[in-house]
Scaffold this motif. Structure first.
Motif, PDB file in Angstrom:
ATOM      1  N   THR A  70       4.275  29.805  -6.772  1.00 54.40           N
ATOM      2  CA  THR A  70       4.163  30.967  -5.886  1.00 54.40           C
ATOM      3  C   THR A  70       5.505  31.308  -5.258  1.00 54.40           C
ATOM      4  O   THR A  70       5.749  32.467  -4.938  1.00 54.40           O
ATOM      5  N   GLY A  95       5.039  34.418  -6.864  1.00 56.25           N
ATOM      6  CA  GLY A  95       3.945  34.911  -6.027  1.00 56.25           C
ATOM      7  C   GLY A  95       4.360  35.037  -4.575  1.00 56.25           C
ATOM      8  O   GLY A  95       5.483  35.417  -4.271  1.00 56.25           O
ATOM      9  N   GLN A 143      -0.615  33.745  -1.454  1.00 55.31           N
ATOM     10  CA  GLN A 143      -1.222  33.242  -2.679  1.00 55.31           C
ATOM     11  C   GLN A 143      -1.243  31.709  -2.673  1.00 55.31           C
ATOM     12  O   GLN A 143      -2.239  31.095  -3.060  1.00 55.31           O
ATOM     13  N   ARG A 199      -4.105  30.608  -0.576  1.00 52.73           N
ATOM     14  CA  ARG A 199      -5.391  30.745  -1.266  1.00 52.73           C
ATOM     15  C   ARG A 199      -5.593  29.616  -2.277  1.00 52.73           C
ATOM     16  O   ARG A 199      -6.687  29.064  -2.398  1.00 52.73           O
TER      17      ARG A 199
END
Length: 186
Positions: A158, A162, A166, A169
């Motif tokens: 990430t 990302g 993210q 999550r």
């Protein structure tokens, strides 16, 4: 070590970590000493080489992250503590990326920094997982090295492709897998 010398060393490693995150190897010794409120001579008395300073600064940050696991368990359930700790780990991984050039120089000098860092972080995750197994909120038999590897993968992928949201999550998905409760049982 005298109390004032310990205090100076503590300020130096804290400021050095921040400086290396911000500027990489461009962080000057004079700037780090000034930010720590000491002279350059004091910096060199504690850390005769740049590699020694980077190594100490990074190890100090790792120790803070390790100690945070125990502190969180004093005031939170194991599940809450591990989720909070994961957030700090993701912050740490982001900062580490900022000082990668400096860390690579330390590794090139022969330091065993990454082996030590893995052990320190695995121990922290292990303490959190053991507390969760003891209170029945986290599944038993999951290796702390597996959890750390998953978290490192989230942070790396990430960070490159990302966002922090993210990564959060993905960490939540990992916690569902670690939890003894199903996803619909909270």
């Amino acid at each position: 070590m005298r109390r004032d010398a310990r205090r100076n060393r503590e300020r130096l490693v804290t400021e050095a970590f921040s400086a290396f995150v911000e500027s990489g190897l461009d962080a000057s010794s004079a700037m780090i000493a000034k930010r720590a409120g000491v002279g350059v001579g004091t910096l060199y008395r504690h850390f005769p080489t740049r590699e020694a300073l980077v190594d100490a600064a990074y190890r100090h940050e790792l120790a803070r992250l390790r100690d945070l696991a125990s502190e969180l368990l004093l005031t939170h359930t194991a599940v809450e503590a591990i989720r909070l700790w994961i957030g700090h780990f993701l912050d740490h991984a982001s900062k580490k990326r900022g000082m990668s050039e400096a860390l690579n120089a330390v590794i090139a000098s022969g330091s065993d920094l990454f082996t030590d860092s893995r052990r320190i972080l695995t121990d922290a995750v292990g303490a959190l997982m053991a507390a969760g197994a003891e209170d029945g909120t986290l599944r038993e038999g999951i290796g702390s090295d597996d959890v750390l590897l998953a978290l490192s993968g989230f942070a790396q992928s990430t960070g490159d492709y990302g966002s922090r949201e993210q990564a959060d999550r993905l960490a939540d998905l990992l916690l569902v897998g670690l939890s003894t409760r199903g996803p619909d049982q909270g």
